[in-house]
Design a protein around this motif. Sequence first.
Motif, PDB file in Angstrom:
ATOM      1  N   HIS A 134       0.830  -1.204   0.000  1.00  0.00           N
ATOM      2  CA  HIS A 134       0.000   0.000   0.000  1.00  0.00           C
ATOM      3  C   HIS A 134       0.868   1.260   0.000  1.00  0.00           C
ATOM      4  CE1 HIS A 134      -3.434   2.576   0.848  1.00  0.00           C
ATOM      5  NE2 HIS A 134      -2.724   3.136   1.813  1.00  0.00           N
ATOM      6  N   CYS A 135       1.927   1.266   0.804  1.00  0.00           N
ATOM      7  CA  CYS A 135       2.796   2.437   0.895  1.00  0.00           C
ATOM      8  C   CYS A 135       3.646   2.610  -0.359  1.00  0.00           C
ATOM      9  CB  CYS A 135       3.708   2.329   2.116  1.00  0.00           C
ATOM     10  SG  CYS A 135       2.842   2.409   3.694  1.00  0.00           S
ATOM     11  N   TYR A 136       4.131   1.489  -0.901  1.00  0.00           N
ATOM     12  CA  TYR A 136       5.023   1.566  -2.054  1.00  0.00           C
ATOM     13  C   TYR A 136       4.259   1.976  -3.316  1.00  0.00           C
ATOM     14  CZ  TYR A 136       9.101   0.583  -4.896  1.00  0.00           C
ATOM     15  OH  TYR A 136      10.173   0.722  -5.742  1.00  0.00           O
ATOM     16  N   GLY A 137       2.989   1.587  -3.410  1.00  0.00           N
ATOM     17  CA  GLY A 137       2.203   1.930  -4.589  1.00  0.00           C
ATOM     18  C   GLY A 137       2.471   0.971  -5.729  1.00  0.00           C
ATOM     19  N   CYS A 138       2.009   1.359  -6.915  1.00  0.00           N
ATOM     20  CA  CYS A 138       2.190   0.499  -8.085  1.00  0.00           C
ATOM     21  C   CYS A 138       2.302   1.356  -9.341  1.00  0.00           C
ATOM     22  CB  CYS A 138       1.022  -0.487  -8.216  1.00  0.00           C
ATOM     23  SG  CYS A 138      -0.601   0.288  -8.248  1.00  0.00           S
ATOM     24  N   SER A 139       2.601   0.693 -10.447  1.00  0.00           N
ATOM     25  CA  SER A 139       2.824   1.383 -11.721  1.00  0.00           C
ATOM     26  C   SER A 139       1.688   1.115 -12.688  1.00  0.00           C
ATOM     27  CB  SER A 139       4.143   0.913 -12.346  1.00  0.00           C
ATOM     28  OG  SER A 139       5.231   1.167 -11.489  1.00  0.00           O
ATOM     29  N   ALA A 140       1.520   2.020 -13.634  1.00  0.00           N
ATOM     30  CA  ALA A 140       0.530   1.850 -14.696  1.00  0.00           C
ATOM     31  C   ALA A 140       1.120   2.350 -16.007  1.00  0.00           C
ATOM     32  CB  ALA A 140      -0.755   2.619 -14.375  1.00  0.00           C
ATOM     33  N   LEU A 141       0.679   1.737 -17.101  1.00  0.00           N
ATOM     34  CA  LEU A 141       1.036   2.208 -18.436  1.00  0.00           C
ATOM     35  C   LEU A 141      -0.169   2.950 -19.001  1.00  0.00           C
ATOM     36  CD1 LEU A 141       2.778   2.360 -21.018  1.00  0.00           C
ATOM     37  CD2 LEU A 141       1.804   0.139 -21.690  1.00  0.00           C
ATOM     38  N   MET A 142       0.017   4.225 -19.342  1.00  0.00           N
ATOM     39  CA  MET A 142      -1.044   5.028 -19.928  1.00  0.00           C
ATOM     40  C   MET A 142      -0.706   5.280 -21.401  1.00  0.00           C
ATOM     41  SD  MET A 142      -2.047   7.754 -16.914  1.00  0.00           S
ATOM     42  CE  MET A 142      -0.522   8.695 -16.985  1.00  0.00           C
ATOM     43  N   MET A 143      -1.645   4.930 -22.284  1.00  0.00           N
ATOM     44  CA  MET A 143      -1.449   5.107 -23.721  1.00  0.00           C
ATOM     45  C   MET A 143      -2.373   6.195 -24.237  1.00  0.00           C
ATOM     46  SD  MET A 143      -1.067   1.070 -24.785  1.00  0.00           S
ATOM     47  CE  MET A 143      -2.319   0.539 -23.601  1.00  0.00           C
ATOM     48  N   SER A 144      -1.803   7.153 -24.906  1.00  0.00           N
ATOM     49  CA  SER A 144      -2.560   8.316 -25.357  1.00  0.00           C
ATOM     50  C   SER A 144      -3.466   7.976 -26.529  1.00  0.00           C
ATOM     51  CB  SER A 144      -1.588   9.417 -25.801  1.00  0.00           C
ATOM     52  OG  SER A 144      -0.961   9.037 -27.026  1.00  0.00           O
TER      53      SER A 144
ATOM     54  N   LEU B 178       7.986  -3.887 -23.726  1.00  0.00           N
ATOM     55  CA  LEU B 178       7.826  -4.098 -22.288  1.00  0.00           C
ATOM     56  C   LEU B 178       7.431  -5.541 -21.979  1.00  0.00           C
ATOM     57  CD1 LEU B 178       5.976  -0.819 -21.184  1.00  0.00           C
ATOM     58  CD2 LEU B 178       8.421  -1.327 -21.144  1.00  0.00           C
ATOM     59  N   ALA B 179       6.551  -6.113 -22.805  1.00  0.00           N
ATOM     60  CA  ALA B 179       6.108  -7.487 -22.577  1.00  0.00           C
ATOM     61  C   ALA B 179       7.266  -8.471 -22.726  1.00  0.00           C
ATOM     62  CB  ALA B 179       4.978  -7.838 -23.537  1.00  0.00           C
ATOM     63  N   GLN B 180       8.130  -8.240 -23.711  1.00  0.00           N
ATOM     64  CA  GLN B 180       9.258  -9.147 -23.915  1.00  0.00           C
ATOM     65  C   GLN B 180      10.228  -9.138 -22.735  1.00  0.00           C
ATOM     66  OE1 GLN B 180      10.842  -7.999 -27.759  1.00  0.00           O
ATOM     67  NE2 GLN B 180       9.642  -9.571 -28.796  1.00  0.00           N
ATOM     68  N   GLU B 181      10.310  -8.003 -22.039  1.00  0.00           N
ATOM     69  CA  GLU B 181      11.174  -7.912 -20.864  1.00  0.00           C
ATOM     70  C   GLU B 181      10.412  -8.199 -19.572  1.00  0.00           C
ATOM     71  OE1 GLU B 181      14.581  -7.345 -20.753  1.00  0.00           O
ATOM     72  OE2 GLU B 181      14.358  -7.738 -22.903  1.00  0.00           O
ATOM     73  N   ARG B 182       9.151  -8.643 -19.700  1.00  0.00           N
ATOM     74  CA  ARG B 182       8.290  -8.933 -18.553  1.00  0.00           C
ATOM     75  C   ARG B 182       8.146  -7.723 -17.626  1.00  0.00           C
ATOM     76  NH1 ARG B 182       7.007 -14.110 -18.825  1.00  0.00           N
ATOM     77  NH2 ARG B 182       8.400 -15.594 -19.859  1.00  0.00           N
ATOM     78  N   LEU B 183       8.007  -6.560 -18.232  1.00  0.00           N
ATOM     79  CA  LEU B 183       7.869  -5.314 -17.483  1.00  0.00           C
ATOM     80  C   LEU B 183       6.546  -4.616 -17.765  1.00  0.00           C
ATOM     81  CD1 LEU B 183      11.471  -3.822 -17.920  1.00  0.00           C
ATOM     82  CD2 LEU B 183      10.527  -4.914 -15.877  1.00  0.00           C
ATOM     83  N   LEU B 184       5.647  -5.287 -18.475  1.00  0.00           N
ATOM     84  CA  LEU B 184       4.366  -4.662 -18.789  1.00  0.00           C
ATOM     85  C   LEU B 184       3.527  -4.586 -17.520  1.00  0.00           C
ATOM     86  CD1 LEU B 184       2.519  -3.573 -21.061  1.00  0.00           C
ATOM     87  CD2 LEU B 184       1.597  -5.892 -21.286  1.00  0.00           C
TER      88      LEU B 184
END
Length: 479
Positions: free
Chosen positions: A127-137, A153-159
């Motif tokens: 909860h404190c650390y939070g999380c990431s999101a990918l926003m596409m315009s 990103l998917a190929q590096e398992r970072l999506l």
Amino acid sequence: MAAAESYAEWKKAAIAHDKATGTEKWKQTDVSKYFDYGSIRTRLNRLQRQRRRGDCEGLLFSLNEGLHGNIDGMGHARLFGKAQFGTKKLIVAYVDEVVRSLDMLASDAANDIPLETRLDFFRRAQHCYGCSALMMSGAGSLLYFHMGVVKALAQERLLPSILSGSSGGAIVGALVSTHGDDELENIFEPENLVHEIERDQGILGRLLEFAPEVASTEEVKEVLERLIPDLTFLESLERSGRHLNVSIAAAEKHQTSRLLNAYTTPNVFVREAVMASAAIPGFFPAVTLCAKNDRGERQAYLASRKWVDGSISDDLPAKRLARVYGVNHFIVSQVNPHIFPFMTHADGEKKTVMHTVKSVARATAREWINAGVSLVEKPLSLSARASRVANFALGIINQDYVGDINILPDRRLFNPLKLLAHRSLDEVIDLMEMGERAAWPKIEQIRVQTKIGRKLNHILNEMDDSLLQVASDITRRAS
């Protein structure tokens, strides 16, 4: 780096570039004015000592003391803008040590600490650390740039598991979120890419048909029906494990924009949401959403409301993602050509006097435009069309178009007349490769800045699965 044909080749060249320019020495030294390197070094040494001694109680206390993404300023963009690859070795070492410490606390080595205590810690830490999101315009037919970014990103398992999109970005987000990882691997397999585009039956091939200026609404609907499975937002989440968010704008005055997802609108169908988000005013009519009722039947959702292109009012819904998911780290794939004049300097780029002057000029121009529209608000109200155009223009001008990590095309002067046009095979490949190449310099930054969050998610998922299995075993024995 420019000649690289894969991320592995680009990475090798980028590391060689850092060595040749002396930047590698900068990475090896702790000193920097952009973060408290002394505090990070002290924290790193303490965690290493505690882990090596097997002091799980000490590790728990140390990590409880402070675990967030930008601790002591080590997430500063300038720390990731100097080197072609990576950042200070101290930052990488600290992140890796935190991950090792978390693994130790989740293992049998920490069995002396009650499971409830550890589980409570991991939940609070997440909860404190939070999380990431990918926003596409919004993107129109430039959506292939987003596909290249997703592929890299998917190929590096970072999506990220949280995705948002508007207009063309919504199409890519829906494609990704309604298919499992095994299906994505087939879509993005390099040797199959050209074949998939050339054959009309392939998913990527069908994307070529998406050309609003020559296709009727029914034709576009038919394309989306073949492209996107007939799933609700909740069903999409259950199928792929990814949280899809689609921005839509209200067609009527006095209505607010919406962000559709599995939490706010679980029973709304993804297809109609994407259709609405891609309904560019003047090219497509506004769209009524559809949803499942309590009997599982399709029916209109808010039947009296119609919706249009989400990029008009909320191209990058950062505040809403923060409220719904606790997102505090935003990766942005931005290809909307009309917004580049309103963007500030790039990530990690040194702020010069000229950058400051440009920023002030942008802010001043934005305020003058808003003031001008306010002065003519009454005359504009006499014409519904003029008022709608003015509101759309202000919606575009007043938005924020950047995140923590921004992935932008190297070429920003796209022909606006082709934003809704068919793309040739060569153009599709060029746009996808442009997206991949734009993502490569950001991959290591994304890896470092999301590694702890990804580890916390993994640990909690495994713990939840274990608890469910224990509960199931108890129930079975009792019966």
